[in-house]
Scaffold this motif. Structure first.
Motif, short mmCIF file in Angstrom:
data_model
loop_
_atom_site.label_atom_id
_atom_site.label_comp_id
_atom_site.label_asym_id
_atom_site.label_seq_id
_atom_site.Cartn_x
_atom_site.Cartn_y
_atom_site.Cartn_z
N LEU A 85 0.98 -1.18 0.17
CA LEU A 85 -0.03 -0.03 -0.13
C LEU A 85 0.99 1.28 0.05
O LEU A 85 0.74 2.27 -0.73
CB LEU A 85 -1.01 -0.33 1.28
N THR A 92 -2.34 1.97 -3.54
CA THR A 92 -3.77 2.30 -4.17
C THR A 92 -4.08 3.42 -3.85
O THR A 92 -3.96 4.00 -2.92
CB THR A 92 -4.58 0.99 -3.41
N ALA A 94 -7.34 5.79 -3.27
CA ALA A 94 -8.80 5.90 -3.27
C ALA A 94 -9.38 7.30 -3.74
O ALA A 94 -8.91 8.37 -3.13
CB ALA A 94 -9.16 5.57 -1.83
N ARG A 121 -3.05 0.94 -8.16
CA ARG A 121 -4.33 0.40 -8.44
C ARG A 121 -5.16 1.58 -8.04
O ARG A 121 -4.62 2.56 -7.10
CB ARG A 121 -4.67 -0.63 -7.68
N PHE A 122 -6.33 1.64 -8.60
CA PHE A 122 -7.32 2.75 -7.98
C PHE A 122 -8.52 2.14 -7.55
O PHE A 122 -9.12 1.15 -8.11
CB PHE A 122 -7.72 3.62 -9.22
N GLU A 123 -9.24 2.61 -6.43
CA GLU A 123 -10.42 2.39 -5.96
C GLU A 123 -11.32 3.65 -6.19
O GLU A 123 -11.12 4.55 -5.64
CB GLU A 123 -10.30 1.94 -4.41
N LEU A 124 -12.21 3.59 -7.06
CA LEU A 124 -12.93 4.53 -7.55
C LEU A 124 -14.49 4.69 -6.83
O LEU A 124 -15.22 3.69 -6.74
CB LEU A 124 -13.28 4.57 -8.99
N GLN A 125 -14.87 5.74 -6.48
CA GLN A 125 -16.22 5.95 -5.70
C GLN A 125 -16.60 7.14 -6.54
O GLN A 125 -16.30 8.31 -6.49
CB GLN A 125 -15.91 6.20 -4.20
N ARG A 140 -11.19 6.83 4.22
CA ARG A 140 -10.79 5.90 3.31
C ARG A 140 -10.38 6.48 1.88
O ARG A 140 -9.84 5.92 1.05
CB ARG A 140 -11.96 4.76 3.09
N LEU A 141 -10.72 7.76 1.74
CA LEU A 141 -10.71 8.41 0.46
C LEU A 141 -9.21 9.58 0.72
O LEU A 141 -8.89 10.03 1.50
CB LEU A 141 -11.85 9.40 0.20
N ASP A 142 -8.73 9.15 -0.37
CA ASP A 142 -7.42 10.07 -0.56
C ASP A 142 -7.75 11.42 -1.43
O ASP A 142 -7.20 12.46 -0.76
CB ASP A 142 -6.51 9.35 -1.18
#
Length: 306
Positions: A85, A92, A94, A121-125, A140-142
């Motif tokens: 991480l 990742t 976020a 990696r990307f975690e998309l919201q 949890r969001l960057d």
């Protein structure tokens, strides 16, 4: 319990000698012995017993070791996950963004970033278009790419670009042959708008009031593609963001777009991040990538209305 003691117990139970453990771990044999004794006191029974020159597990030690193996395996997996991480090249990001930015700006930014950082990696919201509150309170969001300038002091905002607002009209509308329009020209037309609360809806209402009328709302929708769909069906006109050169929606369609000449017919798009949390290396790399592209004027441009 001390993690080192558990690891030394595991190693000796697996056949490593006390001498070898002390050499591997750079600690005296007496230090290893005292650690194992503390472990046995904490467990409440003897775990290792001398057999000749070596130590062997007792029955209690064998029962305990199965759980120690599982515990240390999970711990090592967790440490590896954290290492991955925080590694800027394998971490990742976020990222939250509004739906209307998800067809052109966000893919464009991620695509250019992945050219030099392919393993991030990307975690998309995605959040509903024109949501009027920042979502960066979620720890949890960057990062957040949004048209909503945050009011919280804990969120830093960097303006990326100014996006014009256009008027979408049906293909058979008398204004469809024009390239620009004043909102006063459509004062009697039904408007298709996003539901309240919505920054774009509020801005549309303010622009109409500035033009001297209160818009008549014919239909309400949840997102901007829905607004364009209602316009395409001839159910009204809509104030929408300008189509972008890299947006799939700019390829064609039955909806005609006109540049709005009224003052203030634009919206800001910006990047937000928390000032209270340290940004992980991979997210910091992506943040800097976005800022650098915006400072260089290298963001996608607006298509021609029509």
């Amino acid at each position: 319990m001390d993690i080192d003691s558990l690891r030394w117990f595991q190693q000796i139970a697996d056949g490593v000698t006390m001498t070898e453990v002390s050499e591997i771990e750079f600690i005296t044999q007496s230090g290893v012995s005292r650690a194992l004794q503390r472990l046995e006191r904490e467990v409440g029974t003897e775990l290792l017993r001398k057999s000749g020159r070596n130590l062997r597990m007792t029955l209690a030690g064998a029962a305990f070791k199965r759980h120690v193996d599982a515990l240390l395996h999970q711990l090592d997996d967790g440490l590896a996950a954290v290492d991955q991480l925080i590694d800027p090249e394998t971490g990742t990001v976020a990222l939250a963004s509004q739906l209307s930015l998800g067809t052109w700006l966000v893919p464009n930014l991620i695509g250019s970033f992945r050219q030099t950082h392919p393993d991030v990696r990307f975690e998309l919201q995605q959040v509903r278009d024109e949501l009027t509150t920042s979502v960066l309170q979620d720890s949890r969001l960057d990062l957040e790419i949004t048209t909503v300038r945050p009011t919280e002091r804990t969120v830093h905002w960097h303006t990326l670009l100014t996006e014009p607002l256009w008027l979408a009209v049906p293909e058979d509308d008398p204004l469809a042959g024009s390239n620009e329009v004043s909102l006063s020209q459509v004062a009697d037309a039904p408007f298709v708008m996003l539901r309240t609360p919505s920054l774009l809806r509020r801005q549309t209402e303010e622009l109409c009031q500035q033009a001297g009328f209160v818009p008549m709302v014919g239909f309400e929708g949840e997102d901007i593609p829905t607004l364009r769909g209602f316009v395409n069906a001839g159910l009204g006109v809509a104030v929408v963001p300008a189509l972008n050169q890299v947006s799939p929606e700019a390829i064609g369609g039955a909806v005609h777009h006109l540049r709005i000449t009224d003052v203030g017919a634009s919206r800001e798009i910006g990047l937000g991040w928390s000032t209270e949390r340290k940004t992980l290396p991979s997210a910091e790399l992506f943040r800097q990538h976005i800022v650098d592209r915006s400072m260089a004027g290298d963001l996608p441009g607006v298509a021609q209305p029509g």
